[in-house]
Design a protein around this motif. Sequence first.
Motif, PDB file in Angstrom:
ATOM      1  N   LEU A 110       0.856  -1.155   0.000  1.00 41.79           N
ATOM      2  CA  LEU A 110       0.000   0.000   0.000  1.00 41.79           C
ATOM      3  C   LEU A 110       0.903   1.218   0.000  1.00 41.79           C
ATOM      4  N   ALA A 111       0.836   1.975  -1.090  1.00 43.94           N
ATOM      5  CA  ALA A 111       1.659   3.178  -1.144  1.00 43.94           C
ATOM      6  C   ALA A 111       0.894   4.298  -0.462  1.00 43.94           C
ATOM      7  N   VAL A 112       1.442   4.757   0.622  1.00 42.98           N
ATOM      8  CA  VAL A 112       0.748   5.772   1.398  1.00 42.98           C
ATOM      9  C   VAL A 112       1.483   7.089   1.276  1.00 42.98           C
ATOM     10  N   TRP A 113       0.704   8.118   1.079  1.00 40.02           N
ATOM     11  CA  TRP A 113       1.258   9.463   0.976  1.00 40.02           C
ATOM     12  C   TRP A 113       0.571  10.288   2.040  1.00 40.02           C
ATOM     13  N   LEU A 114       1.338  10.778   2.963  1.00 40.99           N
ATOM     14  CA  LEU A 114       0.743  11.537   4.048  1.00 40.99           C
ATOM     15  C   LEU A 114       1.054  13.011   3.880  1.00 40.99           C
ATOM     16  N   ARG A 115       0.072  13.826   4.178  1.00 40.98           N
ATOM     17  CA  ARG A 115       0.319  15.270   4.144  1.00 40.98           C
ATOM     18  C   ARG A 115      -0.322  15.934   5.339  1.00 40.98           C
ATOM     19  N   SER A 116       0.377  16.906   5.840  1.00 37.62           N
ATOM     20  CA  SER A 116      -0.156  17.609   6.994  1.00 37.62           C
ATOM     21  C   SER A 116       0.500  18.971   7.099  1.00 37.62           C
ATOM     22  N   PRO A 117      -0.145  19.903   7.738  1.00 40.13           N
ATOM     23  CA  PRO A 117       0.537  21.183   8.005  1.00 40.13           C
ATOM     24  C   PRO A 117       1.522  21.059   9.163  1.00 40.13           C
ATOM     25  N   VAL A 118       1.423  20.011   9.931  1.00 38.33           N
ATOM     26  CA  VAL A 118       2.317  19.841  11.078  1.00 38.33           C
ATOM     27  C   VAL A 118       3.534  19.038  10.629  1.00 38.33           C
ATOM     28  N   PRO A 119       4.716  19.559  10.851  1.00 30.68           N
ATOM     29  CA  PRO A 119       5.909  18.902  10.317  1.00 30.68           C
ATOM     30  C   PRO A 119       6.079  17.452  10.743  1.00 30.68           C
ATOM     31  N   GLU A 120       5.907  17.176  12.023  1.00 30.87           N
ATOM     32  CA  GLU A 120       6.257  15.837  12.503  1.00 30.87           C
ATOM     33  C   GLU A 120       5.107  14.849  12.372  1.00 30.87           C
ATOM     34  N   LEU A 121       3.944  15.359  12.095  1.00 33.62           N
ATOM     35  CA  LEU A 121       2.776  14.475  12.171  1.00 33.62           C
ATOM     36  C   LEU A 121       2.808  13.323  11.158  1.00 33.62           C
ATOM     37  N   PRO A 122       3.104  13.593   9.883  1.00 29.16           N
ATOM     38  CA  PRO A 122       3.091  12.460   8.941  1.00 29.16           C
ATOM     39  C   PRO A 122       4.013  11.338   9.376  1.00 29.16           C
ATOM     40  N   ASP A 123       5.156  11.718   9.838  1.00 25.02           N
ATOM     41  CA  ASP A 123       6.130  10.710  10.219  1.00 25.02           C
ATOM     42  C   ASP A 123       5.646   9.870  11.393  1.00 25.02           C
ATOM     43  N   SER A 124       5.147  10.563  12.402  1.00 26.95           N
ATOM     44  CA  SER A 124       4.693   9.837  13.587  1.00 26.95           C
ATOM     45  C   SER A 124       3.491   8.962  13.259  1.00 26.95           C
ATOM     46  N   LEU A 125       2.622   9.526  12.453  1.00 26.29           N
ATOM     47  CA  LEU A 125       1.425   8.773  12.108  1.00 26.29           C
ATOM     48  C   LEU A 125       1.792   7.535  11.295  1.00 26.29           C
ATOM     49  N   LEU A 126       2.738   7.736  10.417  1.00 29.75           N
ATOM     50  CA  LEU A 126       3.179   6.622   9.583  1.00 29.75           C
ATOM     51  C   LEU A 126       3.692   5.468  10.445  1.00 29.75           C
ATOM     52  N   TYR A 127       4.406   5.857  11.474  1.00 25.91           N
ATOM     53  CA  TYR A 127       4.923   4.832  12.374  1.00 25.91           C
ATOM     54  C   TYR A 127       3.775   4.018  12.953  1.00 25.91           C
ATOM     55  N   HIS A 128       2.737   4.715  13.376  1.00 22.90           N
ATOM     56  CA  HIS A 128       1.633   3.992  13.990  1.00 22.90           C
ATOM     57  C   HIS A 128       0.856   3.172  12.968  1.00 22.90           C
ATOM     58  N   CYS A 129       0.778   3.704  11.755  1.00 29.24           N
ATOM     59  CA  CYS A 129       0.115   2.925  10.700  1.00 29.24           C
ATOM     60  C   CYS A 129       0.871   1.611  10.492  1.00 29.24           C
ATOM     61  N   GLN A 130       2.191   1.762  10.409  1.00 29.98           N
ATOM     62  CA  GLN A 130       3.018   0.578  10.203  1.00 29.98           C
ATOM     63  C   GLN A 130       2.773  -0.431  11.301  1.00 29.98           C
ATOM     64  N   LYS A 131       2.782   0.115  12.520  1.00 31.19           N
ATOM     65  CA  LYS A 131       2.642  -0.748  13.676  1.00 31.19           C
ATOM     66  C   LYS A 131       1.270  -1.425  13.661  1.00 31.19           C
ATOM     67  N   ALA A 132       0.261  -0.621  13.372  1.00 30.50           N
ATOM     68  CA  ALA A 132      -1.092  -1.158  13.376  1.00 30.50           C
ATOM     69  C   ALA A 132      -1.218  -2.276  12.342  1.00 30.50           C
ATOM     70  N   LEU A 133      -0.573  -2.075  11.201  1.00 34.33           N
ATOM     71  CA  LEU A 133      -0.713  -3.075  10.143  1.00 34.33           C
ATOM     72  C   LEU A 133       0.112  -4.324  10.425  1.00 34.33           C
TER      73      LEU A 133
END
Lengths: 151, 1008
Positions: free
Chosen positions: B982-1005
């Motif tokens: 699954l190619a995921v592209w995250l965007r946010s106005p908050v600098p660190e948010l995509p990265d942190s969220l991605l980590y949790h997505c990875q973990k959740a999956l």
Amino acid sequence: MMHFLLLFSRQGKLRLQKWFTPIPEREKKKIVRDMTTMVLGRKPRSCNFLHWKDLKIVYKKYASLYFCCGLDAEENELLALEVLHRYVELLDKYFGNVCELDIIFNFEKAYFILDEFLLGGEVQETSKQVVSRSIEASDMLQEVSERPCSR
Amino acid sequence: MSDVVEKTLSALPSLLSLDSQAGAGKLSPSSKLGNLIKGITELTSKHEEETLIKKELESIKEQVASPNTTMRQMKEIMVRAIYCEMLGYQASFSYIHAIKLAQQGSVLEKRVGYLAVSLFLNETDEFLLLLVNTVLKDLQSTNLIEVCMALTVVSQMFPKDMIPAILPVVEEKLTHPKEIIRRKAVLALYKFYLIAPNQVQHIHSKFRKALCDKDPGVMTASLHIYLQLIKENPESYKDLTGSMVTILRQVVGGKLPLDFNYHSVPAPWLQIQLLRILAYLGKEDQGTSEMMYDVLEESLRRAEMNHNITYAILFECVKTIYTVHPKSQLLEKAAECIGNFVLSPKINLKYLGLKALTYVVQQDANLALPHQMTIIECLDHSDVIIKRETLELLFRITNAQNVTVIVEKMLEFLRLTCDDYSTIDLVGKVAELTMNSVFSLGGDVMQPDIPNNFLRLLAEGVDNVEDRQLRLFAVDSYVSLLQGETAKLPQRFLQVISWVLGEYSYLREEESDPGSVMRLLARLLDQRHTSTETRSWVLGAMTKLCSSPVSVALARDVCERYLYSGSLNTVLRQKAQELMILSQDTKLRARVLPAEGRLESPEVDSSLSFLDGYVSDALAAGAAPYKSPHQRQEDLVQEKALSLEPYGLSLPVSLSSCSITDRRSPTLLSMSSGLSGNSTELSHQEGSTTLKLEGVKRVWGKDGYLAQQQSAGETPTPLVELPSPLLSPQSPPSQKPSSGLEPDQEKRQLASSLFVGLGSHNSVCLVRLPSTVWLFIKNCQSANQSNVVKSLFKPFYINSCQSKNHGSFVKVSGIFAARKSCQTDDSCCFPPQISCISGSPLKEVKGHSVSVCLHTVVMKRASVQVELAGLLSYQRPLGQPQAAQFSLSLSLKHFLRPLTVSTGDYGKMWLSFSHDLKQNLRLVTTEHQEPLTATLDALKGKLHLHVVDIIGSEGIVACRLLQGPGQGQPCLLHCRVHADSLAVWLRSPVPELPDSLLYHCQKALTET
């Protein structure tokens, strides 16, 4: 597969060389040179594994003699160390407390022993007894054949 | 074996001859060889040695040529010749005599003859043809020793073309009554298989027979062949899995004869060979793998850590376990085993541990985490080999966040060992791959000089083999990248790719049709997302490439499109024009872009003196004088740099006013809080209710932080200066954080920067978090007696609810249970920093009192996890103030809420957000759902995301982060099914948010 096995002294003098794959003469010389510089340059108590091009180099020092072999990348380094050790054991058994001089003066015997142990770069026989028995068999021949001359 | 001897004895009469040499191998100093060796050892200079050997060779030459020399003398001469060759002097004149000796000598002489042949000659040597007949004769000899010698020399070296001549005889030996002959025959056939596989194809069934041979030695030898066969084509040999497993089980169980033991380990060579075969068989094959789990486990169990040979088996076993279809239980054990290796004081084991780790982190980067400190130590190890291996390991866990540190370490290493041959190789690989990962991850935000440096690295250097290989490797990897999906690649990376392809594609020309690279580049031009700048790079590359007719046609096509379809960009038009002209005029092209000279830097007249006339003319005509780039630069906005700082973790906690409405007003409240934070930056927040995390020390470590937190009564290490007026006089005096790093601290800091991005963020990942926090509260039933009552301070229950005024907040209710008898005396409160408190009992459970405390926690800065720690202070009317500490970690997902937006709004938001991140994630597969739906549902369930829409293979998802009052900041995810991921592209106005969220997505999956 083992590509080569070299025995050399602390001074970098080659005592035995066995090539299991066809390698041009010039390349052999380069390998010998590289191995001696690399291995002799290692500090004591550093690890016994090195890299050379795409080969794994495993070496071990026994008394004044360095045993050094080049292996394929997928080989098990620890096992190669044991191959070297087993070879030393076999030499030891044959010569009885083997020393560098034994190998210098009787290098052809060392080759024969090696040929019974490794074949085409693979371990041929892992049983120490079997290897020494087949070497003994050939040597018995030699002793018997030599007996008449001593008379 | 005894009858070998018997047979030999019968052949003895022919062997009787005079031999001056003494018996079983003790040297005879009087022999000529002895004299030669002695003579050489006494010499002092290389020159003297040369003279001596020359003399020796002369005498050997004379003797071998003499017709009077007997075979016995020849044997002795041959040994001397071997010795001279070993010293590096050619004795080629003796080769023919070696063959002669093998041909004509008696058994003993033959042996030396064969030895000399195998030492002197190569497979390609024409002399070998002379040997074929001899070998054939010896193979058919009745003397076992002769057969053995022939088989040995055959498996040493044999001309490929002559194999058919002896193959039938060797084949015959597979059924020989003597196991030693069978074994050597099998190995000879193995050798034949290696040099000429088709010639031994017809005897595969005989190999099977060898595998079932009653002699373990022959069986072991046959495994060499099988390893090779299975490695090349595992599918055809799946049926052997059962047999291999059985053999291994028998070996491990000690069923082999004792003389196969090596240092009391049963047949280690055989075991390892079998493990390697199983690895090939079980790779990516669940069914086959399941057959071997048991025996693998047994191997692991049996191989106790006591001798080198068992380590060898363990290492192979671990490798197999990680190669076959994974079984978590085994993986766990294997990981533990790797851990033992890494931690071992034996340097060889450490090396292998690192190697194994390097291998496994490619599957699960988190496996490196427990060993970070060891890895850091290895980085400074005195042995360069260990260092190198460590770098290799780091190289595997490189990601966008730690790349700088790792590259720095590598360069440090290279500076020390720049003359080493292998290092050159390392540099290339490291630079190449690291750059690729950097480009694809950090891509567009990187400083322009990074790609430039990389290109220089590629272009520089002598045109030797390694450089060529590196370039070819780059070209190949880029071509395959372009063949894949290019939409995700950052523009700058595409530019680099174009340049490299333009410059070095000629290296691979022979192996592919010349138009293929051209077509790839043209495809790049067609894509909508390719930026103008990239297009001009692409056109430049095409200009360099259009040498063949196919390419010219393609180039013309492209040019016409740009020139006539009215592209407005002048640079592009210019480039297209150049391409057009050059592609049509081969001569001009050869002059402008010489194929040979591209490695030499052209001479450049940097003063541009040839333009002086033009300049003065122009100035005379009223043109504006030249402004230096430096002057112009000032107007330009600086390009954004890659942030090198590890993400800080701060715990901004917003306070909301609180009231304490306990049944009894607390007599005294002392409040203090320990907040963990690793941020080196200060988090300045506004308002009186906020925290100032001034001088917060980085506190973390393998077991560091929490342990301190739990030791009640001590002041927590990270202290917070509280500007809050709520601070009561009883609050323990704030300690200044100890200045200066502890010796270990530096390493840990390094660890944090190296391992950032693995697992969770740096400090947090090092802290072990208990699921429950225990509080020790002094019971005060009687004034004299104090009993310790253990109260379970349940982890906070975190719910979300909407509040009228504050938008959303998290309600944290801590259930605090204490004995009935003491509840009246104890007043409990929560540290004001996390904001408190409603102490009023919601309900009274018999025997207990329950107080529910509510307060709001938000995440000011997006982070994977935050640590919430506090000091609970209370005081009995007559007693001393008491304190208890607690801490718990809150993950980002506790702060995520679904964001309900329409697809249209989503689109608008998507374009306005600047911080983005792309990554491939695992797809969740279920039986009754589409993978995409299943994956998104899993994410929705675990992370409270809102699935906005699913269209075909794409899905859009939105969420927001609770971040202070208000709606919170959004983060948008665009998911697309691509191949198996699954190619995921995250965007946010908050600098660190995509990265942190991605980590949790990875973990959740991974968890599903």
